[in-house]
Design a protein around this motif. Sequence first.
Motif, short mmCIF file in Angstrom:
data_model
loop_
_atom_site.label_atom_id
_atom_site.label_comp_id
_atom_site.label_asym_id
_atom_site.label_seq_id
_atom_site.Cartn_x
_atom_site.Cartn_y
_atom_site.Cartn_z
N ALA A 177 -35.28 147.69 4.43
CA ALA A 177 -36.72 147.91 4.32
C ALA A 177 -37.21 148.92 5.35
CB ALA A 177 -37.47 146.59 4.47
N ARG A 178 -36.60 148.95 6.52
CA ARG A 178 -37.04 149.87 7.57
C ARG A 178 -36.24 151.16 7.61
NH1 ARG A 178 -37.42 146.14 12.91
NH2 ARG A 178 -35.94 144.82 11.76
N ALA A 179 -35.07 151.17 7.01
CA ALA A 179 -34.21 152.35 7.07
C ALA A 179 -34.83 153.51 6.29
CB ALA A 179 -32.83 152.03 6.52
N LYS A 180 -34.75 154.71 6.86
CA LYS A 180 -35.21 155.92 6.20
C LYS A 180 -34.03 156.87 6.06
CE LYS A 180 -39.81 155.58 8.30
NZ LYS A 180 -40.78 156.24 9.23
N ASP A 181 -34.17 157.81 5.13
CA ASP A 181 -33.11 158.79 4.90
C ASP A 181 -31.76 158.11 4.65
OD1 ASP A 181 -34.96 160.76 5.18
OD2 ASP A 181 -34.22 161.55 7.08
N ALA A 182 -31.81 156.97 3.94
CA ALA A 182 -30.58 156.24 3.56
C ALA A 182 -29.73 155.88 4.77
CB ALA A 182 -29.77 157.05 2.55
N GLN A 183 -30.37 155.58 5.89
CA GLN A 183 -29.61 155.29 7.11
C GLN A 183 -28.68 154.10 6.93
OE1 GLN A 183 -30.50 152.72 10.06
NE2 GLN A 183 -30.59 154.16 11.76
N HIS A 184 -29.08 153.11 6.12
CA HIS A 184 -28.25 151.91 5.95
C HIS A 184 -26.90 152.22 5.32
CE1 HIS A 184 -30.57 152.43 2.27
NE2 HIS A 184 -29.69 151.70 1.63
N TRP A 185 -26.75 153.38 4.68
CA TRP A 185 -25.45 153.76 4.13
C TRP A 185 -24.46 154.15 5.23
CZ3 TRP A 185 -27.21 157.53 -0.37
CH2 TRP A 185 -27.85 156.78 -1.34
N PHE A 186 -24.96 154.47 6.41
CA PHE A 186 -24.12 154.95 7.49
C PHE A 186 -23.81 153.86 8.51
CE2 PHE A 186 -26.25 158.57 5.67
CZ PHE A 186 -25.34 159.60 5.73
N THR A 187 -24.27 152.65 8.28
CA THR A 187 -24.06 151.56 9.23
C THR A 187 -23.45 150.35 8.51
OG1 THR A 187 -26.38 150.88 8.90
CG2 THR A 187 -25.89 152.28 10.80
N GLN A 188 -22.84 149.47 9.31
CA GLN A 188 -22.12 148.32 8.74
C GLN A 188 -22.86 147.01 8.93
OE1 GLN A 188 -19.31 149.60 11.53
NE2 GLN A 188 -17.68 149.96 10.04
N ARG A 189 -23.60 146.89 10.01
CA ARG A 189 -24.39 145.69 10.27
C ARG A 189 -25.86 146.10 10.39
NH1 ARG A 189 -21.26 141.20 11.89
NH2 ARG A 189 -23.25 140.11 11.65
N HIS A 190 -26.76 145.25 9.88
CA HIS A 190 -28.16 145.63 9.80
C HIS A 190 -29.05 144.59 10.45
CE1 HIS A 190 -26.23 147.62 6.20
NE2 HIS A 190 -26.63 148.63 6.96
N LEU A 191 -30.16 145.05 10.98
CA LEU A 191 -31.12 144.16 11.61
C LEU A 191 -31.67 143.15 10.62
CD1 LEU A 191 -33.25 146.70 13.70
CD2 LEU A 191 -31.15 145.51 14.38
N ALA A 192 -32.10 142.01 11.14
CA ALA A 192 -32.82 141.05 10.32
C ALA A 192 -34.18 141.66 9.95
CB ALA A 192 -33.01 139.75 11.07
N PRO A 193 -34.71 141.35 8.79
CA PRO A 193 -36.03 141.89 8.42
C PRO A 193 -37.09 141.54 9.46
CG PRO A 193 -34.97 140.89 6.52
CD PRO A 193 -34.12 140.53 7.71
N HIS A 194 -37.95 142.48 9.71
CA HIS A 194 -39.05 142.27 10.67
C HIS A 194 -40.24 143.09 10.15
CE1 HIS A 194 -40.31 141.96 15.20
NE2 HIS A 194 -41.31 141.71 14.38
#
Length: 365
Positions: A116-133
């Motif tokens: 929800a917070r990632a921009k420019d498809a940043q979540h595709w470049f990471t393996q672990r993600h923050l809890a929603p906030h």
Amino acid sequence: MKPPLPADPRHICVLRLSALGDVCNLVPTVRALQRQWPEARITWIIGQGERSLLAGLSGVEFVVYDKATGLAGMRALWRELADTRFDVLLHMQQALRASVLSLGLKAAVRVGYDKARAKDAQHWFTQRHLAPHPRAHVLESFLDFARLLGVDDLSLEWDLPIPALAVKEARQLTGSAPYLLVSPCSSIRLRNFRNWSAEGYAAVIEHAWRQHGLKTVLTGGGSTQERQLGERIKALCPQEIVTDAIGQTPLKGLLALIREARLVIAPDSGPVHMANALGTPVVGLYATTNPDRAGPYCWRDFVVDRYPHAVRTFLHREPTELPWGRRVRHPDAMSLIRADEVIERLEAVLALPEISPATEPSDEA
């Protein structure tokens, strides 16, 4: 499978290149990591100007990436860190350039924003993600990285280093009397529209002088836009009550001026967050940006907040209907701020007990 998060990281990489206000908001997260793991190395990949602002930050190794160098600069940075493997990479820059840069770094696990917070498809470049906030302030979003790693103490601490020489030069410029610091311009960007009027600033500056005997120091960069706005403000004020330091101080000098000020007034820009980091009272001027997301964190109660009015006037929506972080990109938005509102906030801040400076000058050169 997702790689596990390190229980006791020995080497942490922070990837956040810009901007000045954002890196100030990130420092409390770095301090929280240091308290949790005092023996861990922290390497911060950062922009050139941002590094000059934070130079000397204790316990942090800076590696500079200048975005103007493009792919060649990325390759040089990858070569510099070719033999380094991080226990965890905290990918805190939501930009495709930064994500591409992260690909050349070696890390056991890469942490980024939730979808929800990632921009420019940043979540595709990471393996672990923050809890929603949802609806988090920028500073809180940075602290979420420490929360995910299991950091216990999230109390706010900055301790920004300011060279003694910078403080000495600031005092030579301002003298010993208390002063109001006004940084009238935000950074020059396409369709930015964050700057208030010269007439508004002049009215506040004259009020501060007549009612409190506070002279004003104008600060900012050396761009034509900033110099022109400074000249217009000065032309509207008695000459003897304004010192023009626009374009005359490096970033450490700006920190020193902010630290010594009785009060700072500025739009959504780096200086409001620098003041917040230094414990200097600040009145932020907000209409194009939501201060609940990007206001001076400890001084949000003193912000002049015309963002909801701007949303209704220029976007014809309610703020709750907009995506979090949506800006009002209209050239007339800041004209919604009235001088009497700013003066009211100024009076409220000056009625508070005077705060001792948050940091003493360091010996950092």
